[in-house]
Write a protein that holds these residues in place. Structure first.
Motif, mmCIF file in Angstrom:
data_model
loop_
_atom_site.group_PDB
_atom_site.id
_atom_site.type_symbol
_atom_site.label_atom_id
_atom_site.label_comp_id
_atom_site.label_asym_id
_atom_site.label_seq_id
_atom_site.Cartn_x
_atom_site.Cartn_y
_atom_site.Cartn_z
ATOM 1 N N ASP A 1 0.822 -1.194 0.000
ATOM 2 C CA ASP A 1 0.000 0.000 0.000
ATOM 3 C C ASP A 1 0.866 1.258 0.000
ATOM 4 O OD1 ASP A 1 -2.291 -1.549 -0.022
ATOM 5 O OD2 ASP A 1 -2.673 -1.353 2.129
ATOM 6 N N ILE A 2 1.934 1.222 0.775
ATOM 7 C CA ILE A 2 2.836 2.381 0.823
ATOM 8 C C ILE A 2 3.481 2.580 -0.538
ATOM 9 C CG2 ILE A 2 4.992 3.259 1.823
ATOM 10 C CD1 ILE A 2 4.111 1.882 4.463
ATOM 11 N N ARG A 3 3.915 1.505 -1.132
ATOM 12 C CA ARG A 3 4.535 1.602 -2.462
ATOM 13 C C ARG A 3 3.550 2.168 -3.470
ATOM 14 N NH1 ARG A 3 8.759 -1.676 -5.099
ATOM 15 N NH2 ARG A 3 8.586 -1.221 -7.312
ATOM 16 N N GLN A 4 2.309 1.725 -3.391
ATOM 17 C CA GLN A 4 1.279 2.213 -4.308
ATOM 18 C C GLN A 4 1.091 3.722 -4.139
ATOM 19 O OE1 GLN A 4 -2.536 0.396 -3.753
ATOM 20 N NE2 GLN A 4 -3.549 1.735 -5.223
ATOM 21 N N LYS A 5 1.060 4.186 -2.886
ATOM 22 C CA LYS A 5 0.881 5.619 -2.641
ATOM 23 C C LYS A 5 2.063 6.421 -3.168
ATOM 24 C CE LYS A 5 -3.045 5.066 -0.762
ATOM 25 N NZ LYS A 5 -4.217 5.292 -1.574
ATOM 26 N N VAL A 6 3.271 5.950 -2.952
ATOM 27 C CA VAL A 6 4.452 6.665 -3.449
ATOM 28 C C VAL A 6 4.465 6.650 -4.971
ATOM 29 C CG1 VAL A 6 6.982 6.743 -3.463
ATOM 30 C CG2 VAL A 6 5.780 6.213 -1.356
ATOM 31 N N THR A 7 4.060 5.535 -5.569
ATOM 32 C CA THR A 7 3.984 5.450 -7.027
ATOM 33 C C THR A 7 2.960 6.443 -7.565
ATOM 34 O OG1 THR A 7 4.600 3.119 -6.947
ATOM 35 C CG2 THR A 7 3.584 3.889 -8.973
ATOM 36 N N GLU A 8 1.814 6.547 -6.913
ATOM 37 C CA GLU A 8 0.793 7.515 -7.331
ATOM 38 C C GLU A 8 1.337 8.939 -7.202
ATOM 39 O OE1 GLU A 8 -2.732 6.739 -5.028
ATOM 40 O OE2 GLU A 8 -3.030 4.779 -5.946
ATOM 41 N N ILE A 22 -3.642 11.829 -1.456
ATOM 42 C CA ILE A 22 -2.724 10.678 -1.489
ATOM 43 C C ILE A 22 -1.631 10.846 -0.434
ATOM 44 C CG2 ILE A 22 -1.059 9.412 -2.907
ATOM 45 C CD1 ILE A 22 -2.807 10.215 -5.358
ATOM 46 N N THR A 23 -1.161 12.066 -0.236
ATOM 47 C CA THR A 23 -0.149 12.332 0.795
ATOM 48 C C THR A 23 -0.709 12.034 2.180
ATOM 49 O OG1 THR A 23 0.923 14.008 -0.576
ATOM 50 C CG2 THR A 23 1.388 14.081 1.783
ATOM 51 N N ALA A 24 -1.961 12.412 2.409
ATOM 52 C CA ALA A 24 -2.601 12.109 3.705
ATOM 53 C C ALA A 24 -2.709 10.591 3.898
ATOM 54 C CB ALA A 24 -3.977 12.765 3.776
ATOM 55 N N ASP A 25 -3.078 9.857 2.839
ATOM 56 C CA ASP A 25 -3.123 8.383 2.917
ATOM 57 C C ASP A 25 -1.742 7.811 3.213
ATOM 58 O OD1 ASP A 25 -5.828 8.313 2.405
ATOM 59 O OD2 ASP A 25 -5.620 7.714 0.297
ATOM 60 N N PHE A 26 -0.732 8.351 2.511
ATOM 61 C CA PHE A 26 0.642 7.897 2.726
ATOM 62 C C PHE A 26 1.057 8.127 4.183
ATOM 63 C CE2 PHE A 26 5.115 9.170 3.051
ATOM 64 C CZ PHE A 26 5.743 8.008 2.624
ATOM 65 N N ASN A 27 0.775 9.304 4.705
ATOM 66 C CA ASN A 27 1.139 9.619 6.093
ATOM 67 C C ASN A 27 0.415 8.697 7.071
ATOM 68 O OD1 ASN A 27 2.906 11.648 5.322
ATOM 69 N ND2 ASN A 27 1.339 13.245 5.437
ATOM 70 N N LEU A 29 -0.651 5.594 6.442
ATOM 71 C CA LEU A 29 -0.021 4.266 6.316
ATOM 72 C C LEU A 29 1.324 4.224 7.043
ATOM 73 C CD1 LEU A 29 -0.806 3.422 2.578
ATOM 74 C CD2 LEU A 29 -1.714 2.266 4.607
ATOM 75 N N MET A 30 2.106 5.291 6.947
ATOM 76 C CA MET A 30 3.400 5.335 7.634
ATOM 77 C C MET A 30 3.198 5.361 9.149
ATOM 78 S SD MET A 30 5.545 4.922 5.297
ATOM 79 C CE MET A 30 6.930 4.964 6.397
ATOM 80 N N SER A 31 2.148 6.040 9.608
ATOM 81 C CA SER A 31 1.840 6.050 11.039
ATOM 82 C C SER A 31 1.478 4.646 11.518
ATOM 83 C CB SER A 31 0.688 7.014 11.297
ATOM 84 O OG SER A 31 0.301 6.965 12.643
ATOM 85 N N GLN A 32 0.684 3.944 10.716
ATOM 86 C CA GLN A 32 0.325 2.559 11.062
ATOM 87 C C GLN A 32 1.556 1.667 11.074
ATOM 88 O OE1 GLN A 32 -2.665 1.508 8.203
ATOM 89 N NE2 GLN A 32 -4.324 2.427 9.392
ATOM 90 N N ALA A 33 2.437 1.847 10.098
ATOM 91 C CA ALA A 33 3.673 1.053 10.060
ATOM 92 C C ALA A 33 4.511 1.335 11.310
ATOM 93 C CB ALA A 33 4.468 1.375 8.798
ATOM 94 N N GLY A 34 4.566 2.605 11.725
ATOM 95 C CA GLY A 34 5.291 2.957 12.948
ATOM 96 C C GLY A 34 4.701 2.285 14.175
ATOM 97 N N SER A 35 3.362 2.195 14.220
ATOM 98 C CA SER A 35 2.693 1.505 15.343
ATOM 99 C C SER A 35 3.010 0.016 15.336
ATOM 100 C CB SER A 35 1.184 1.702 15.267
ATOM 101 O OG SER A 35 0.855 3.041 15.494
ATOM 102 N N PHE A 36 2.999 -0.584 14.156
ATOM 103 C CA PHE A 36 3.325 -2.013 14.057
ATOM 104 C C PHE A 36 4.746 -2.274 14.540
ATOM 105 C CE2 PHE A 36 0.230 -2.359 10.258
ATOM 106 C CZ PHE A 36 -0.838 -2.534 11.116
ATOM 107 N N ILE A 37 5.649 -1.404 14.160
ATOM 108 C CA ILE A 37 7.050 -1.556 14.570
ATOM 109 C C ILE A 37 7.184 -1.401 16.084
ATOM 110 C CG2 ILE A 37 9.317 -0.440 14.460
ATOM 111 C CD1 ILE A 37 8.686 0.070 11.460
ATOM 112 N N ALA A 38 6.516 -0.405 16.637
ATOM 113 C CA ALA A 38 6.598 -0.167 18.084
ATOM 114 C C ALA A 38 5.996 -1.323 18.880
ATOM 115 C CB ALA A 38 5.889 1.131 18.440
#
Length: 184
Positions: A1-8, A22-27, A29-38
């Motif tokens: 999903d992140i790759r798709q947003k950056v590609t868009e 799209i930038t808001a969606d990307f942000n 997704l990155m916040s969710q990825a940060g939560s998963f990592i934490a």
């Protein structure tokens, strides 16, 4: 999903309002990825963050240990990608080619390393569970054998007690038998 947003975002044909969405969606997704990592933890230790130590556990009685190695680069590259400048198509293309590709490699390597280490821990856990079950069974057999021996001792003592009582009864009956002979 992140790759798709950056590609868009790398497309120059999107409008400013589309880029904002799209930038808001990307942000997000990155916040969710940060939560998963934490929240990626094992036994209370976070495994994908950039701070802290790796997790070691005892593997055998000789003191060898198994280790879950902290994968620091995943957190670092995710933070880097989250802070990347993607406001223009050219910037997004650069992020896609370099930062995203590097993060994808780091995540793949981290998942491979953690997967191998987790498999080792699972095998060790299975071995220890089987060892515990075998020990419990062996201990149960010892306890059962002790109980059987004690039961045999108790039965033997009860038989000896009955014989003793019968012997005493016979010994007590003899004088009365002799006396009965004199009475006739």
């Amino acid at each position: 999903d992140i790759r798709q947003k950056v590609t868009e975002l790398a497309s120059s044909s999107i409008s400013t309002s589309q880029r904002a969405i799209i930038t808001a969606d990307f942000n997000q997704l990155m916040s969710q990825a940060g939560s998963f990592i934490a929240n990626a933890s094992y036994n209370g230790f976070t495994l994908l963050t950039s701070s802290g130590a790796s997790v070691s556990t005892l593997a055998n009685l000789q003191g060898t240990s198994l280790t879950l190695t902290r994968q620091r680069d995943v957190d670092n590259w995710t933070r880097s990608l989250a802070g990347a400048a993607i406001s223009t198509a050219a910037n997004a293309q650069s992020v896609l080619l370099y930062q995203y590709a590097s993060m994808e490699t780091v995540v793949s390597l981290a998942l491979g390393a953690l997967g191998a280490e987790v498999r080792s821990l699972e095998l060790q856990t299975t071995f220890l569970e089987e060892l515990r079950d075998t020990s419990d069974e062996g201990l149960g057999n010892i306890v059962d054998a002790d109980l059987a021996r004690e039961s045999a001792k108790l039965t033997s003592q009860q038989v000896q007690q009955q014989f003793s009582l019968q012997t005493l009864q016979i010994a007590n009956d003899r004088p009365s038998t002799i006396l009965s002979l004199f009475r006739r």
